[in-house]
Motif scaffolding. Structure first.
Motif, PDB file in Angstrom:
ATOM      1  N   LEU A  85       0.865  -1.177   0.000  1.00  0.00           N
ATOM      2  CA  LEU A  85       0.000   0.000   0.000  1.00  0.00           C
ATOM      3  C   LEU A  85       0.901   1.226   0.000  1.00  0.00           C
ATOM      4  O   LEU A  85       1.591   1.510   0.976  1.00  0.00           O
ATOM      5  N   PHE A  86       0.888   1.935  -1.109  1.00  0.00           N
ATOM      6  CA  PHE A  86       1.863   2.978  -1.410  1.00  0.00           C
ATOM      7  C   PHE A  86       1.236   4.347  -1.148  1.00  0.00           C
ATOM      8  O   PHE A  86       0.433   4.837  -1.933  1.00  0.00           O
ATOM      9  N   ASP A  87       1.604   4.953  -0.024  1.00  0.00           N
ATOM     10  CA  ASP A  87       1.142   6.306   0.297  1.00  0.00           C
ATOM     11  C   ASP A  87       1.777   7.284  -0.680  1.00  0.00           C
ATOM     12  O   ASP A  87       2.996   7.310  -0.842  1.00  0.00           O
ATOM     13  N   LYS A  88       0.927   8.071  -1.325  1.00  0.00           N
ATOM     14  CA  LYS A  88       1.390   9.046  -2.301  1.00  0.00           C
ATOM     15  C   LYS A  88       1.049  10.447  -1.815  1.00  0.00           C
ATOM     16  O   LYS A  88       0.038  10.663  -1.175  1.00  0.00           O
ATOM     17  N   GLU A  89       1.895  11.402  -2.157  1.00  0.00           N
ATOM     18  CA  GLU A  89       1.697  12.801  -1.765  1.00  0.00           C
ATOM     19  C   GLU A  89       0.655  13.505  -2.631  1.00  0.00           C
ATOM     20  O   GLU A  89       0.120  14.525  -2.237  1.00  0.00           O
ATOM     21  N   GLY A 122      -6.584   7.912  -0.048  1.00  0.00           N
ATOM     22  CA  GLY A 122      -6.195   6.502  -0.027  1.00  0.00           C
ATOM     23  C   GLY A 122      -5.187   6.220   1.072  1.00  0.00           C
ATOM     24  O   GLY A 122      -5.214   5.151   1.692  1.00  0.00           O
ATOM     25  N   ASN A 123      -4.311   7.180   1.332  1.00  0.00           N
ATOM     26  CA  ASN A 123      -3.322   7.012   2.395  1.00  0.00           C
ATOM     27  C   ASN A 123      -4.006   6.787   3.738  1.00  0.00           C
ATOM     28  O   ASN A 123      -3.541   5.986   4.554  1.00  0.00           O
ATOM     29  N   ILE A 124      -5.109   7.497   3.972  1.00  0.00           N
ATOM     30  CA  ILE A 124      -5.862   7.326   5.219  1.00  0.00           C
ATOM     31  C   ILE A 124      -6.477   5.930   5.261  1.00  0.00           C
ATOM     32  O   ILE A 124      -6.395   5.222   6.269  1.00  0.00           O
ATOM     33  N   MET A 125      -7.075   5.519   4.163  1.00  0.00           N
ATOM     34  CA  MET A 125      -7.728   4.206   4.108  1.00  0.00           C
ATOM     35  C   MET A 125      -6.719   3.069   4.253  1.00  0.00           C
ATOM     36  O   MET A 125      -7.031   2.025   4.828  1.00  0.00           O
ATOM     37  N   HIS A 126      -5.502   3.253   3.758  1.00  0.00           N
ATOM     38  CA  HIS A 126      -4.467   2.212   3.877  1.00  0.00           C
ATOM     39  C   HIS A 126      -4.301   1.753   5.315  1.00  0.00           C
ATOM     40  O   HIS A 126      -4.062   0.572   5.569  1.00  0.00           O
TER      41      HIS A 126
END
Length: 171
Positions: free
Chosen positions: A65-69, A76-80
């Motif tokens: 799961l790749f957090d992107k800026e 999506g970063n929150i959902m990860h």
């Protein structure tokens, strides 16, 4: 930088959500962001096929799961951080993708986290260490785009045909 610049020697199969047997002869590494529509396309179109190979013991999936800026992917970063890291991960990811248009329209990050908990029945996971390792690995290996999928030396995205994917998996 493009997919051809990915240095597969800098990737590992230790970091990420592992689906399938550790002894499977083929590892499928998937860099995804849960908010990305192209990652959703990859999942929707190829998940059943990949699961057949997992069930047969032929492959292990390593989902990163790749957090992107990028602002459009920040949700999506929150959902990860609500995706379990055990065998229930695929079911959670499927639920998240099915509701992507709903939670993706929420403005506040606390609303997204609440949606994950209250509507999807997920809980906050201790994920920071894995997130940091995935970000470092992606940077070192020149992985910038999502989805980026790697099988051996082959690097591709969601556009791979089912026949091409089967050929790689059957090598």
């Amino acid at each position: 930088m493009g997919m051809t610049d990915v240095d597969v020697t800098k990737l590992n199969t230790d970091t990420g959500i592992k689906i399938g047997d550790n002894e499977a002869p083929i590892k499928v590494i998937e860099f995804i962001n849960i908010r990305c529509p192209f990652c959703r396309q990859w999942f929707d179109e190829k998940n059943d096929l990949l699961q057949e190979y997992v069930n047969a013991g032929k492959i292990q999936r390593v989902i990163k799961l790749f957090d992107k800026e990028k602002p459009s992917l920040a949700k999506g970063n929150i959902m990860h951080h609500h995706v379990p890291t055990d065998a229930s991960a695929l079911s959670a990811i499927q639920s998240i993708y099915k509701t992507q248009d709903v939670w993706g329209d929420l403005e506040d990050h606390t609303e997204i986290a609440a949606y994950a908990v209250n509507e999807l029945g997920l809980s906050l996971q201790e994920y920071e260490n894995m997130t940091t390792r995935i970000l470092k690995e992606a940077e070192e290996a020149n992985v910038f785009f999502i989805p980026t999928v790697i099988i051996g030396e082959e690097v591709f995205d969601q556009k791979i045909s089912t026949d091409e994917l089967k050929a790689l998996l059957d090598k």
